[in-house]
Design a protein around this motif. Structure first.
Motif, short mmCIF file in Angstrom:
data_model
loop_
_atom_site.label_atom_id
_atom_site.label_comp_id
_atom_site.label_asym_id
_atom_site.label_seq_id
_atom_site.Cartn_x
_atom_site.Cartn_y
_atom_site.Cartn_z
N VAL A 63 0.84 -1.20 0.00
CA VAL A 63 0.00 0.00 0.00
C VAL A 63 0.87 1.25 0.00
O VAL A 63 0.61 2.21 -0.74
CB VAL A 63 -0.97 -0.01 1.21
N ALA A 64 1.93 1.25 0.80
CA ALA A 64 2.82 2.42 0.87
C ALA A 64 3.50 2.67 -0.48
O ALA A 64 3.64 3.83 -0.91
CB ALA A 64 3.87 2.22 1.95
N ASP A 65 3.93 1.60 -1.16
CA ASP A 65 4.58 1.75 -2.46
C ASP A 65 3.62 2.29 -3.52
O ASP A 65 4.04 2.96 -4.46
CB ASP A 65 5.17 0.43 -2.93
N GLY A 66 2.34 2.02 -3.36
CA GLY A 66 1.36 2.47 -4.35
C GLY A 66 0.72 3.80 -4.01
O GLY A 66 -0.11 4.31 -4.77
N THR A 67 1.08 4.37 -2.87
CA THR A 67 0.48 5.63 -2.44
C THR A 67 1.08 6.79 -3.21
O THR A 67 2.30 6.92 -3.30
CB THR A 67 0.71 5.85 -0.93
N VAL A 68 0.22 7.62 -3.76
CA VAL A 68 0.65 8.78 -4.52
C VAL A 68 0.30 10.02 -3.71
O VAL A 68 -0.86 10.24 -3.36
CB VAL A 68 -0.05 8.84 -5.90
N GLU A 69 1.31 10.80 -3.38
CA GLU A 69 1.09 12.02 -2.61
C GLU A 69 0.62 13.15 -3.53
O GLU A 69 1.07 13.25 -4.67
CB GLU A 69 2.39 12.44 -1.91
N PRO A 70 -0.28 13.99 -3.05
CA PRO A 70 -0.76 15.10 -3.88
C PRO A 70 0.33 16.15 -4.06
O PRO A 70 1.22 16.28 -3.22
CB PRO A 70 -1.93 15.67 -3.07
N ILE A 71 0.25 16.86 -5.17
CA ILE A 71 1.19 17.95 -5.40
C ILE A 71 0.42 19.27 -5.32
O ILE A 71 -0.79 19.31 -5.51
CB ILE A 71 1.91 17.84 -6.76
N SER A 72 1.14 20.30 -5.03
CA SER A 72 0.53 21.62 -4.96
C SER A 72 0.95 22.40 -6.20
O SER A 72 2.14 22.52 -6.50
CB SER A 72 1.02 22.33 -3.69
N ILE A 73 -0.04 22.87 -6.94
CA ILE A 73 0.27 23.66 -8.13
C ILE A 73 -0.38 25.03 -8.00
O ILE A 73 -1.34 25.22 -7.27
CB ILE A 73 -0.20 22.98 -9.42
N ARG A 74 0.17 25.98 -8.73
CA ARG A 74 -0.43 27.30 -8.79
C ARG A 74 -0.23 27.85 -10.20
O ARG A 74 0.68 27.45 -10.92
CB ARG A 74 0.15 28.22 -7.73
N TRP A 75 -1.10 28.71 -10.55
CA TRP A 75 -1.06 29.34 -11.86
C TRP A 75 -0.33 30.66 -11.76
O TRP A 75 -0.56 31.44 -10.84
CB TRP A 75 -2.46 29.56 -12.40
#
Length: 69
Positions: free
Chosen positions: A50-62
């Motif tokens: 599960v840890a290997d497949g976990t994708v952390e969110p990224i923060s984007i801005r325009w």
């Protein structure tokens, strides 16, 4: 000794059918233990999967009409 769970219990923990952990075992994508003719999966192997497949969110801005990460 580490706790071992059956394929059915592993499926319940992952929220899937038993077919999914069986496929992980047959493709050697997860650690497992053979106890006689029974197959058991260490709880830590499920946690690692599960840890290997976990994708952390990224923060984007325009900025100026372009995405800046």
């Amino acid at each position: 000794m580490e706790r071992l769970v059956s394929v059915a219990d592993a499926a319940t923990m992952l929220g899937t059918t038993t077919r999914f952990p069986r496929r992980l075992i047959s493709e050697r994508r997860i650690r497992f233990v053979r106890v006689g003719r029974h197959v058991r999966i260490p709880v830590s192997a499920l946690e690692e999967f599960v840890a290997d497949g976990t994708v952390e969110p990224i923060s984007i801005r325009w900025e100026g009409g372009k995405v800046v990460t």
